[in-house]
Design an enzyme around this catalytic site. Structure first.
Site, PDB file in Angstrom:
ATOM      1  CE  LYS A  79      -4.058   1.997   2.343  1.00  0.00           C
ATOM      2  NZ  LYS A  79      -5.031   1.853   3.439  1.00  0.00           N
ATOM      3  CB  SER A 154      -8.280   3.801   2.426  1.00  0.00           C
ATOM      4  OG  SER A 154      -7.489   3.110   3.382  1.00  0.00           O
ATOM      5  CB  SER A 178      -8.736   1.060   5.369  1.00  0.00           C
ATOM      6  OG  SER A 178      -9.387   2.302   5.274  1.00  0.00           O
TER       7      SER A 178
END
Lengths: 488, 486
Positions: A79, A154, A178
């Site tokens: 990420k 997210s 997320s």
């Protein structure tokens, strides 16, 4: 089956048996990644050079036959809020465009030490604020199951890249859902560990007291393998706990006979999507048939989670994001004086959702409002934590739906932030309480979109979560379904 | 209203840099004066993703400060974020302490002309220092006229303890005494260099005035940028007069920060409270609370050295020193230690102290020498004290012997011997010399006898001259008097 479609535990066996080299595997994965990337758009940065160099190193290690881990030579996605030395780390924000950290996050160091390969930095909501990855400054990531739908967020890119076989697994981060919400929407496994289980050093902070890094994988066994590498105390993170880490793959395979499962009534509100309710109930029945005991429980303060979260998280964010002022790194928009430079830089560098939350948090912490908002939210936090403590006196794990609905269309919730915030209604209290939560696939909607099942565990008892998830997964085949990579 | 009708109310905030080897939250060194931005790392630069780790030594030093200022030491304390934007603050918040300081509710006794006074210490909390800005270009190197600023983060993250006094101080003299006493303590317990020029000790003053006899505080101003104790005193004096003049004109004092301007010797307005920050304090989520073990806290208390106040009292009692002398000799720990060794080597510790504070201090100052640079030890100085007490040499000779001792480290007894300067105390020899002088100066003798007794000094001087300074002046005096008064 193509190489890149395999799981980590499958490909690790191939690598160890020298059926394939890491360089071959990385090249094949990279070719597939690039082929589908125009459709899915999982990555802000593809790190082909880094990946091939790491693969060559991994091959030496595999050839030597020593110091081999199940992740040695395996391509992964990271990420884009985890710091990677010398590799652009943007948090999907214009503010950090071109920012190359001079150091690696602890989790990245641990993956490197295990011999894993980084194929790229995955897309996300800007500074991890959002539930659809639409707030990214760079691109819109598509849901591989239906390209006109969002992947969730997210950690949207971390979910889509695993779902679309662009990487064998990825790291995400979870502040209010997320990891679990995009895992549910993309039909993969995602685990948010206990707060303090995984070091946050090098995770670019959104809300420090809630953020936690976790794996996003194709199945439960891979999740356990990733946890074996990333979990554990780190002296660089004062909030990381010095609690022994078990071998999750061994623990996972134990029986769930007699496991006590709690079903909180607050997580099945009226008017919820009937397909999600149905799939969750079926999964609970399945767990029962595997020998688990089911108890109805109550988490009475969970309806206040969202409200408490939207005071606590923005408050911390308003402070955490203050350092992006144009002075030292990242974007700078010049001004006549220092205050003008600050304002212009921050006005240009942050997107609307980030600004909204900074303003919310700044307001909540302001003198005269602190007691009414921040302090009150802290009290609610304590009550929510007590709810979980109480529940875990009676049960071993709690099972709920991960998200009230399957994936939604682009733009559907961007006009009204509150509808977007409701995406996290089932995941958020877990972060507030600091307990671990896992999402795994438990069905498909009529339109062919994945549905996620959430399992919540006692603090530092990820092993029991993985055990229940593994037992369920092995008795179903939801995890074996592959997305269409088409628009519906 | 007359100036004397106002009473100043002063509180001091002192920032003291701790002399830990490394910074508060990372492993960077804390050395002063190195090239800009060479003592930095991702943590103290506040780079995205970095996290602080508390320096245990800094907590230890802070607790020691708490003990030495008679504070309560909190068994539960926590760090908070103080949020504000400034380029020298890389995270845009300072990690400090808000509602749960490590040390609180202490006091410090100061000695002034009026006697001992107790000044309350509200709190002494732990926090990180900011970096430093260098205002470049422009005329004066000052912020308002510079073209641009450069940031140096070497200082950023160095541990500080902020010591906040109660508004118990009533004059610039008391403020000076408070700072002197505080600095002395900090040096004794060895937690800070306390170097104001290098910024390891910094002071802000909150000053207000009120009509004598009233209770209510006036509006205060905060004075900054005073980088010596002298400036603190001057700035407070200036500010008291300024506020008195404002009130006398029927105007109101504005609550604001004011800067001490060294070149103009006045305080100047920095910004008014309207523009002041709302720091939005909240608990630092990246650090765990500081929970101290009672036994550990007690151990640090027991390990403290004897502090200046206690030592001063002991010097007065044990060595018969005056309060003033004891104060001087305990102002610095090394000075006190040096004295105590010497005091044991002579029967006259008071005399020993006089040499230390007199000729020795003067020579050290003149030759820019520290105690460790001295060429002689306490034993040799004690020898000198005893030679004078035994009247082997007179005070004039003693000064000469001391110079030899100071400059060359030669033993006083040897100097006396080699220069043949042993004092002549043989009454017969002195009588002979006196007789000769009296015979040579009949006019002066006549003056004396007619009542001008002051001329005796002239006669003594002549005898001393004749004896090349060796005669015992006391005896000379006595013998002359005896002879003339018959």
């Amino acid at each position: 089956m193509e190489l890149y479609q395999k799981t980590i535990h499958e490909i690790a066996a191939d690598l160890k048996a020298k059926k394939v080299s890491s360089v071959e595997l990385t090249k094949a994965t990279m070719a597939h990644l690039k082929a589908v990337e125009p459709k899915v758009q999982s990555f802000i940065t593809v790190t082909e050079e880094v990946a091939l160099a790491q693969a060559a190193e991994a091959d030496k290690r595999l050839a030597s036959g020593s110091n081999i881990t199940p992740l040695t030579g395996v391509p992964l996605g990271i990420k884009d809020l985890l710091c990677t030395k010398g590799v652009q780390t943007t948090c999907a924000s214009k503010m950090l465009e071109g920012f190359k950290p001079p150091y690696n996050a602890t989790v990245v160091e641990r993956l490197n030490a295990a011999g894993a390969i980084m194929v790229g930095k995955t897309n996300m909501d800007e500074f991890a604020m959002g539930s659809s990855t639409e707030s990214s400054y760079y691109m819109k990531t598509k849901n591989p199951w239906n390209l006109s739908c969002v992947p969730g967020g997210s950690s949207g890119g971390s979910a889509s890249c695993v779902s679309a076989d662009q990487a064998f697994a990825s790291l995400g981060s979870d502040t209010g859902g997320s990891i679990r919400q995009p895992a549910a929407l993309c039909g993969i496994v995602g685990l948010k560990p206990t707060y303090g289980r995984v070091s946050r050093y090098g995770l670019i902070a959104f809300a420090s007291s809630l953020d936690q890094i976790g794996p996003m994988t194709k199945d439960v066994e891979d999740c356990a393998l990733m946890m074996n590498v990333i979990a554990g105390h780190d002296e660089k993170d004062s909030t990381s706990a010095n609690v022994a880490v078990p071998d999750y793959t061994t623990e996972m395979k134990k029986s769930i006979k007699g496991l006590k499962i709690g079903i909180p009534k607050e997580f099945f509100p009226e008017g919820m999507n009937p397909e999600v309710t149905e799939a969750t109930k079926k999964a609970i029945d399945q767990l029962k048939s595997l020998g688990a005991e089911v108890h109805e429980i109550s988490l009475p303060h969970s309806p206040y989670s969202l409200a408490a979260y939207y005071v606590l998280a923005p408050s911390e964010a308003s402070s955490n994001l203050a350092r992006y002022d144009g002075v030292r790194y990242g974007l700078r928009v010049p001004g006549e004086n220092i205050v003008e430079m600050y304002s212009k830089t921050r006005a240009a560098g942050f997107g609307p959702e980030v600004k909204r939350r900074i303003m919310l948090g700044t307001y909540a912490l302001s003198s005269g409002y602190y007691d009414a908002y921040y302090l009150k939210a802290l009290k609610v936090r304590r009550l929510i934590k007590q709810d979980y403590d109480k529940a875990f006196e009676k049960v071993d794990i709690i099972v709920t739906p991960t998200v009230p609905n399957p994936a939604f269309k682009f733009g559907e919730k961007t006009d009204n932030p509150l509808t977007m915030y409701l995406e996290d209604v089932f995941t958020i209290s877990i972060n507030i309480a600091g307990v671990p939560g896992l999402s795994l696939p438990c069905g498909l909607s009529k339109t062919g979109l994945p549905i996620g099942l959430q399992m919540i565990g006692k603090p530092f008892d990820e092993a029991t979560l993985l055990k229940a998830a593994y037992a369920y997964e092995q008795s179903t085949d939801w995890h074996k379904r592959k997305p269409s990579l088409k628009e519906n | 209203m007359a100036f004397e009708d106002y009473e100043p109310v002063i509180g001091l905030e002192v920032h003291c840099e701790l002399k830990t080897a490394t910074k508060l939250f990372c492993g960077c060194p804390t050395t002063f004066g190195n090239e800009a931005n060479t003592q930095v790392c991702p943590v103290c630069l506040g780079l995205p993703g970095t996290l602080p780790v508390m320096n245990g030594k800094a907590v230890e030093f802070a607790v020691k400060i708490g003990h030495s200022l008679n504070c309560n030491i909190a068994d539960y304390s926590k760090m908070d974020r103080k949020n504000y934007y400034y380029p020298d603050l890389p995270k845009a918040y300072q990690v400090s302490q808000y509602d749960k300081p490590l040390n609180y509710g202490g006091y410090l006794d100061i000695v002034t002309k009026e006697g001992t006074k107790r000044i309350g210490v509200t709190r002494a909390h732990l926090e990180e220092d900011a970096g430093k800005l260098v205002h470049a270009g422009g005329k004066s190197g000052r912020l308002d006229s510079s073209d641009y600023s450069l940031a140096d983060y070497n200082r950023g993250g160095i541990p500080l303890v902020e010591i906040v006094s109660e508004p118990d101080i009533r004059s610039s003299e008391e403020a000076h005494a408070y700072l002197t006493a505080l600095k002395s303590i900090l040096l004794y317990i060895d937690v800070s260099d306390c170097n104001m020029e290098e910024g390891s000790l910094r002071c802000d003053a909150n000053v207000s005035i009120r009509k004598k006899g009233t209770e209510k505080f006036g509006t205060r101003t905060e004075i900054k940028n005073m980088n010596s104790f002298k400036f603190v005193k001057q700035a407070i004096e200036y500010e008291i007069k300024r506020q008195a003049a404002v009130l006398d004109k029927g105007e109101r004092v504005i609550q604001e920060s004011r800067l001490w301007d060294v070149t103009e010797n006045k305080t100047k307005s920095m910004r008014s409270k309207e523009e002041a920050h709302d720091y939005r304090y909240f608990p630092e989520p990246d650090l765990v609370p500081i929970i101290l073990d009672k036994a550990y806290v007690q151990k640090l208390k027991v390990e403290l050295p004897e502090l200046p106040g206690a030592k001063r009292a002991r010097f007065e009692k044990d060595h018969g020193l005056t309060a003033y002398d004891a104060g001087v000799l305990t102002s610095e720990q090394e000075l006190g230690q040096w004295f105590e060794v010497g005091a044991k080597l002579t029967k006259n510790p008071k005399g020993f102290a006089n040499w230390m504070m007199g000729d020795m201090a003067a020579q050290m100052k003149e030759q820019e020498k520290e105690l460790q640079d001295l060429k002689f030890d306490q034993k040799k100085l004690a020898e000198l004290v005893d030679l004078v007490d035994a009247e082997t040499i007179n005070s004039k000779q003693a000064k000469e012997v001391f110079l030899a001792l100071f400059n060359e480290g030669v033993s006083p007894a040897e100097v006396v011997k080699s220069k043949g300067m042993a004092q002549v105390s043989d009454p017969k020899a002195i009588e002979a010399a006196v007789d000769k002088v009296l015979a040579d100066n009949p006019n002066v003798v006549a003056d004396y006898k007619s009542g001008k007794q002051g001329v005796i000094g002239f006669l003594v001087g002549k005898v001393m001259q004749a004896s090349q300074g060796k005669a015992n002046p006391k005896m000379v005096n006595e013998i002359i008097k005896k002879k003339l008064d018959v």
